[in-house]
Design a protein around this motif. Structure first.
Motif, PDB file in Angstrom:
ATOM      1  N   LEU A 121      31.429  36.941  25.467  1.00  0.00           N
ATOM      2  CA  LEU A 121      32.426  37.714  26.214  1.00  0.00           C
ATOM      3  C   LEU A 121      32.690  37.175  27.623  1.00  0.00           C
ATOM      4  N   PRO A 122      31.657  36.810  28.412  1.00  0.00           N
ATOM      5  CA  PRO A 122      31.955  36.276  29.747  1.00  0.00           C
ATOM      6  C   PRO A 122      32.847  35.045  29.716  1.00  0.00           C
ATOM      7  N   TRP A 123      32.727  34.276  28.645  1.00  0.00           N
ATOM      8  CA  TRP A 123      33.523  33.065  28.480  1.00  0.00           C
ATOM      9  C   TRP A 123      34.975  33.384  28.128  1.00  0.00           C
ATOM     10  N   LEU A 124      35.181  34.561  27.478  1.00  0.00           N
ATOM     11  CA  LEU A 124      36.503  34.927  26.994  1.00  0.00           C
ATOM     12  C   LEU A 124      37.292  35.761  28.001  1.00  0.00           C
ATOM     13  N   ILE A 125      36.581  36.432  28.899  1.00  0.00           N
ATOM     14  CA  ILE A 125      37.259  37.273  29.881  1.00  0.00           C
ATOM     15  C   ILE A 125      38.011  36.385  30.880  1.00  0.00           C
ATOM     16  N   PRO A 126      39.263  36.736  31.199  1.00  0.00           N
ATOM     17  CA  PRO A 126      39.989  35.966  32.224  1.00  0.00           C
ATOM     18  C   PRO A 126      39.202  35.927  33.525  1.00  0.00           C
ATOM     19  N   MET A 127      39.202  34.768  34.175  1.00  0.00           N
ATOM     20  CA  MET A 127      38.367  34.572  35.350  1.00  0.00           C
ATOM     21  C   MET A 127      38.675  35.567  36.452  1.00  0.00           C
ATOM     22  N   ILE A 128      39.951  35.844  36.677  1.00  0.00           N
ATOM     23  CA  ILE A 128      40.332  36.753  37.752  1.00  0.00           C
ATOM     24  C   ILE A 128      39.808  38.154  37.475  1.00  0.00           C
ATOM     25  N   ALA A 129      39.801  38.554  36.195  1.00  0.00           N
ATOM     26  CA  ALA A 129      39.279  39.880  35.838  1.00  0.00           C
ATOM     27  C   ALA A 129      37.766  39.911  36.011  1.00  0.00           C
ATOM     28  N   GLY A 130      37.103  38.840  35.600  1.00  0.00           N
ATOM     29  CA  GLY A 130      35.645  38.784  35.740  1.00  0.00           C
ATOM     30  C   GLY A 130      35.206  38.844  37.194  1.00  0.00           C
ATOM     31  N   THR A 131      35.884  38.088  38.065  1.00  0.00           N
ATOM     32  CA  THR A 131      35.502  38.092  39.477  1.00  0.00           C
ATOM     33  C   THR A 131      35.820  39.436  40.139  1.00  0.00           C
ATOM     34  N   ALA A 132      36.892  40.114  39.684  1.00  0.00           N
ATOM     35  CA  ALA A 132      37.213  41.441  40.226  1.00  0.00           C
ATOM     36  C   ALA A 132      36.116  42.437  39.888  1.00  0.00           C
ATOM     37  N   VAL A 133      35.599  42.376  38.663  1.00  0.00           N
ATOM     38  CA  VAL A 133      34.510  43.268  38.265  1.00  0.00           C
ATOM     39  C   VAL A 133      33.253  42.968  39.082  1.00  0.00           C
ATOM     40  N   TRP A 134      32.957  41.695  39.272  1.00  0.00           N
ATOM     41  CA  TRP A 134      31.769  41.332  40.028  1.00  0.00           C
ATOM     42  C   TRP A 134      31.904  41.684  41.511  1.00  0.00           C
ATOM     43  N   ARG A 135      33.100  41.657  42.049  1.00  0.00           N
ATOM     44  CA  ARG A 135      33.286  42.103  43.438  1.00  0.00           C
ATOM     45  C   ARG A 135      32.912  43.571  43.579  1.00  0.00           C
ATOM     46  N   TRP A 136      33.254  44.364  42.567  1.00  0.00           N
ATOM     47  CA  TRP A 136      32.882  45.782  42.588  1.00  0.00           C
ATOM     48  C   TRP A 136      31.373  45.949  42.418  1.00  0.00           C
ATOM     49  N   ILE A 137      30.789  45.185  41.504  1.00  0.00           N
ATOM     50  CA  ILE A 137      29.346  45.292  41.263  1.00  0.00           C
ATOM     51  C   ILE A 137      28.550  44.934  42.515  1.00  0.00           C
ATOM     52  N   LEU A 138      29.005  43.909  43.246  1.00  0.00           N
ATOM     53  CA  LEU A 138      28.269  43.407  44.402  1.00  0.00           C
ATOM     54  C   LEU A 138      28.714  44.015  45.728  1.00  0.00           C
ATOM     55  N   ASP A 139      29.609  44.982  45.678  1.00  0.00           N
ATOM     56  CA  ASP A 139      30.059  45.623  46.909  1.00  0.00           C
ATOM     57  C   ASP A 139      28.881  46.285  47.617  1.00  0.00           C
ATOM     58  N   ALA A 140      28.809  46.092  48.931  1.00  0.00           N
ATOM     59  CA  ALA A 140      27.644  46.588  49.686  1.00  0.00           C
ATOM     60  C   ALA A 140      27.584  48.106  49.742  1.00  0.00           C
ATOM     61  N   ASP A 141      28.732  48.786  49.806  1.00  0.00           N
ATOM     62  CA  ASP A 141      28.740  50.238  49.985  1.00  0.00           C
ATOM     63  C   ASP A 141      28.775  51.009  48.668  1.00  0.00           C
TER      64      ASP A 141
END
Length: 304
Positions: A121-141
């Protein structure tokens, strides 16, 4: 019985023409979409190529000035070091975890096919969508990761994963590892499937099981596949752009700036396309040097 067709016979000639007819479109495609951009980029690296060039058509020849300017920039040395750390960390993590997962799935069990599909799945997800999800996961607040850490008794952690100069590169490497594991696992798993099971059975009779079987049977026969995975992995990782731009945009304070992002920033934010092309050419040379050196060292090791 008819005589076999000679080199100059009509049948041989027609066969050659058919072969050429199939090859020509591929050659034309490679020249147009791969050869021309590379040559154009090399030439641009020696020109003063800016937005003015699009209107006037003039791109004065400046020789090595673009290379002197980018190499003399303080950001360049930082971007080179970040590129080394990003590439080494990503390749190490992707390869080790990919190999471990491939070895795990090499032993067939119930639902192994379904689980292998999920890992892709990580390979199939569009990169922009994957990085958007990870930005939320790694958000400090409000990020999921910090919420989990704060819920652990005795831990009062809330790291600034993407805004700390000491943690941002680590976070970006972690996300890139997550994205690259499926590729490594798939290629290595395919290589493991090609190893005859009889070799393991024969090795077991001699006491070669577990680690000894991996060292004396699996690894030697898997080395050609490992070579492909590492060379392609390094070449791909050197030019990773979207992951870094989507997560940190090269910041904070250039702590995640690599040669690829520096080239993008120079070309499409400063609009100095000549200097950006020079950085791209440096990246191409680094990739070629690594590929040639690694392949030669690997060939020597195999011959010995």
């Amino acid at each position: 019985m008819p005589a076999p067709a000679g080199k100059g016979s009509p049948r041989t000639l027609s066969t050659r023409l058919v072969q050429i007819a199939f090859i020509v479109p591929a050659v034309v495609y490679l020249l147009l979409f791969f050869g021309y951009p590379v040559v154009k980029n090399v030439v641009m690296g020696f020109q003063e190529y800016t937005t003015k060039t699009f209107f006037t058509g003039e791109a004065p020849w400046v020789g090595l000035e673009n290379y002197r300017n980018v190499v003399g920039d303080a950001i360049f040395s930082r971007s080179v070091w970040n590129t080394v750390l990003f590439t080494a960390g990503s390749i190490l993590g992707q390869f080790v975890l990919g190999l471990a997962i491939a070895l795990f799935f090499h032993k067939r069990f119930a639902l192994s096919g379904v689980l292998r599909s999920l890992i892709l799945l990580p390979w199939l997800i569009p990169m922009i969508a994957g990085t958007a999800v990870w930005r939320w996961i790694l958000d400090a607040d409000n990020g999921a990761l910090n919420r989990i850490l704060s819920a652990v008794p005795g831990l009062d952690l809330s790291p600034n994963w993407l805004t700390s100069t000491s943690l941002a590169l680590v976070a970006v490497i972690g996300v890139n590892i997550w994205l690259g594991i499926p590729f490594n696992m798939t290629i290595l798993y395919g290589g493991l499937q090609e190893i005859p099971e009889e070799l393991y059975e024969a090795g077991a009779l001699d006491g070669a099981t577990g680690w000894r079987a991996f060292r004396h049977i699996t690894w030697p026969l898997l080395r050609p596949v490992v070579t492909v995975v590492l060379v392609l992995g390094v070449v791909y990782t050197l030019k990773v752009l979207d992951v870094i731009l989507g997560l940190t945009n090269g910041g904070p304070a250039n702590s995640t700036q690599t040669i690829a992002t520096f080239s993008y920033d120079t070309s499409f934010r400063q609009f100095d396309f000549g200097a950006g092309a020079a950085l791209g050419n440096i990246l191409i040379v680094i990739s070629l040097v690594f590929a040639v050196v690694y392949l030669r060292l690997n060939r020597k090791a195999v011959d010995e």
